[in-house]
Design a protein around this motif. Sequence first.
Motif, short mmCIF file in Angstrom:
data_model
loop_
_atom_site.label_atom_id
_atom_site.label_comp_id
_atom_site.label_asym_id
_atom_site.label_seq_id
_atom_site.Cartn_x
_atom_site.Cartn_y
_atom_site.Cartn_z
N GLN A 104 15.57 46.25 40.71
CA GLN A 104 14.29 46.47 41.37
C GLN A 104 13.42 45.21 41.27
O GLN A 104 12.84 44.76 42.27
N ASN A 105 13.31 44.66 40.07
CA ASN A 105 12.46 43.49 39.87
C ASN A 105 12.93 42.29 40.68
O ASN A 105 12.11 41.56 41.26
N ARG A 106 14.24 42.07 40.71
CA ARG A 106 14.74 40.91 41.44
C ARG A 106 14.61 41.08 42.94
O ARG A 106 14.34 40.11 43.65
N GLN A 107 14.76 42.29 43.42
CA GLN A 107 14.55 42.53 44.85
C GLN A 107 13.08 42.36 45.23
O GLN A 107 12.76 41.78 46.27
N ASN A 108 12.19 42.86 44.39
CA ASN A 108 10.76 42.69 44.67
C ASN A 108 10.37 41.21 44.66
O ASN A 108 9.57 40.75 45.48
N ALA A 109 10.94 40.47 43.73
CA ALA A 109 10.64 39.03 43.66
C ALA A 109 11.15 38.31 44.89
O ALA A 109 10.49 37.39 45.42
N VAL A 110 12.33 38.70 45.37
CA VAL A 110 12.88 38.07 46.58
C VAL A 110 12.02 38.38 47.80
O VAL A 110 11.81 37.52 48.66
N LYS A 111 11.49 39.59 47.87
CA LYS A 111 10.58 39.91 48.98
C LYS A 111 9.36 38.99 48.94
O LYS A 111 8.91 38.51 49.99
N ALA A 112 8.84 38.76 47.74
CA ALA A 112 7.70 37.86 47.61
C ALA A 112 8.07 36.44 47.99
O ALA A 112 7.30 35.73 48.64
N LEU A 113 9.27 36.00 47.59
CA LEU A 113 9.74 34.67 47.98
C LEU A 113 9.86 34.56 49.50
O LEU A 113 9.46 33.55 50.09
N ALA A 114 10.43 35.58 50.11
CA ALA A 114 10.66 35.55 51.56
C ALA A 114 9.36 35.38 52.32
O ALA A 114 9.31 34.73 53.37
N ILE A 171 6.06 28.77 40.73
CA ILE A 171 6.67 29.99 40.20
C ILE A 171 6.05 31.19 40.90
O ILE A 171 4.82 31.30 40.98
N GLU A 172 6.89 32.07 41.39
CA GLU A 172 6.44 33.34 41.97
C GLU A 172 6.78 34.44 40.98
O GLU A 172 7.90 34.92 40.90
N GLU A 173 5.79 34.83 40.17
CA GLU A 173 6.02 35.84 39.14
C GLU A 173 5.55 37.19 39.64
O GLU A 173 4.38 37.38 39.95
N THR A 174 6.48 38.14 39.71
CA THR A 174 6.16 39.47 40.20
C THR A 174 6.29 40.55 39.13
O THR A 174 5.88 41.69 39.35
N TYR A 216 22.19 64.25 43.93
CA TYR A 216 22.57 62.87 44.21
C TYR A 216 22.39 62.00 42.97
O TYR A 216 21.55 62.24 42.11
N LEU A 217 23.22 60.98 42.91
CA LEU A 217 23.10 59.89 41.94
C LEU A 217 23.33 58.59 42.69
O LEU A 217 23.88 58.61 43.80
N THR A 218 22.92 57.48 42.12
CA THR A 218 23.14 56.21 42.82
C THR A 218 23.70 55.16 41.88
O THR A 218 23.48 55.17 40.67
N GLN A 219 24.45 54.26 42.48
CA GLN A 219 24.86 53.03 41.81
C GLN A 219 23.60 52.27 41.39
O GLN A 219 22.59 52.28 42.10
N THR A 220 23.63 51.59 40.26
CA THR A 220 22.40 50.99 39.73
C THR A 220 21.98 49.70 40.42
O THR A 220 20.84 49.26 40.24
N THR A 221 22.88 49.08 41.19
CA THR A 221 22.59 47.75 41.73
C THR A 221 22.37 47.74 43.24
O THR A 221 22.53 46.70 43.88
N LEU A 222 21.97 48.85 43.80
CA LEU A 222 21.81 48.95 45.26
C LEU A 222 20.49 48.38 45.74
O LEU A 222 19.57 48.12 44.97
N SER A 223 20.39 48.22 47.06
CA SER A 223 19.13 47.86 47.71
C SER A 223 18.20 49.07 47.67
O SER A 223 18.57 50.17 48.06
N LEU A 224 16.99 48.83 47.20
CA LEU A 224 16.01 49.92 47.12
C LEU A 224 15.75 50.54 48.49
O LEU A 224 15.72 51.76 48.65
N ASP A 225 15.55 49.69 49.49
CA ASP A 225 15.19 50.18 50.82
C ASP A 225 16.34 50.96 51.45
O ASP A 225 16.14 52.04 52.02
N PRO A 271 10.90 37.57 37.62
CA PRO A 271 12.12 37.29 36.87
C PRO A 271 13.31 36.98 37.77
O PRO A 271 13.31 37.27 38.97
N ARG A 272 14.33 36.42 37.14
CA ARG A 272 15.59 36.09 37.80
C ARG A 272 16.67 36.04 36.72
O ARG A 272 16.38 36.05 35.53
N GLY A 273 17.93 35.96 37.15
CA GLY A 273 19.02 35.74 36.21
C GLY A 273 19.30 36.91 35.29
O GLY A 273 19.02 38.06 35.61
N PHE A 274 19.85 36.58 34.12
CA PHE A 274 20.37 37.58 33.20
C PHE A 274 19.40 38.74 32.93
O PHE A 274 18.22 38.52 32.66
N CYS A 275 19.94 39.95 32.99
CA CYS A 275 19.20 41.14 32.59
C CYS A 275 19.66 41.54 31.18
O CYS A 275 20.60 40.96 30.62
#
Length: 316
Positions: free
Chosen positions: A201-211, A292-295, A163-172, A11-15
Amino acid sequence: MDGKKVILAEPRGFCAGVRRAISMVEQALDYYGPPVYVRKEIVHNHHVIRALEGRGAIFTSSENDVPEGAVCVFSAHGVSPEVRGNARGRDLRVLDATCPLVSKVHQEAQRFARAGRTILLVGHADHEEVEGTLGEAPASTIVVESVEDARALDLPPDADVAYLTQTTLSLDETAAIIGTLRERFPALAGPATDDICYASQNRQNAVKALAARSDLVLVVGSANSSNSVRMVEVARNAGTASHLVSNVEDVDVGWLDGTTAIGVSAGASTPEFLVDQLVDRLVELGYDGLEIEETATENITFTFRPVWQTEEVVQP
């Protein structure tokens, strides 16, 4: 060079949270008519903001800038109790577009504060989402932006912390910070489920696959979009050159030198037409293959009641 291609992330774009927030502003404009005031940017994308402004939305930096009694939409990033109180004091007709996943973090902050814990809020201090969450328990919350911040906390090892986290952070990056906190505070409590949202999470995983398959990764999104910026960082950390572009005009053709495969994705607040324009431009430049790279498959939706049923302050 033959065989040049674009690899498009899915996936990409609007959530779901972004779709819900934009729909709430659009519905408010349809129901009340302009102007409809929006506190801060409803989502972090300049193209979305300009389109809504064209329909009569007025974006303000504070609820105190909204005329008394007017319609005011809170952005998807959430607000503090103080902001809600100010809105009530001004008799605003409030429509709350806070993403449900952000609301979950607010509820967790309230729960930990009631339990007397010190809350370690992992995130960027200047981000609107963190400002809102911090406002739930400002006296007992410390913002932690990095591993270095986690190491420097002036708290004893047996401190009653969560602890709590911001929702849009880098997973790693977030995992490294939380790991440091766990080392320092063995009894560290946390949320029942991960705070980083499914879309990030999904968009970061997809970008890893793209990379892994691309010579260059382009992420479409605004510079103030945290999740878009994190996607670029993820690609770079995977060893692939990457750039954030707000639209097709931002593309520097020099970036393409020596490339045969370009990965394309978009942040969670980016309209799809901007991705289409970028892909069309790359086709013009010779990247006429498309894969298409679908993750992951996303089928989450966040519904909301009609605006006339959701006002927090109903005028007589």
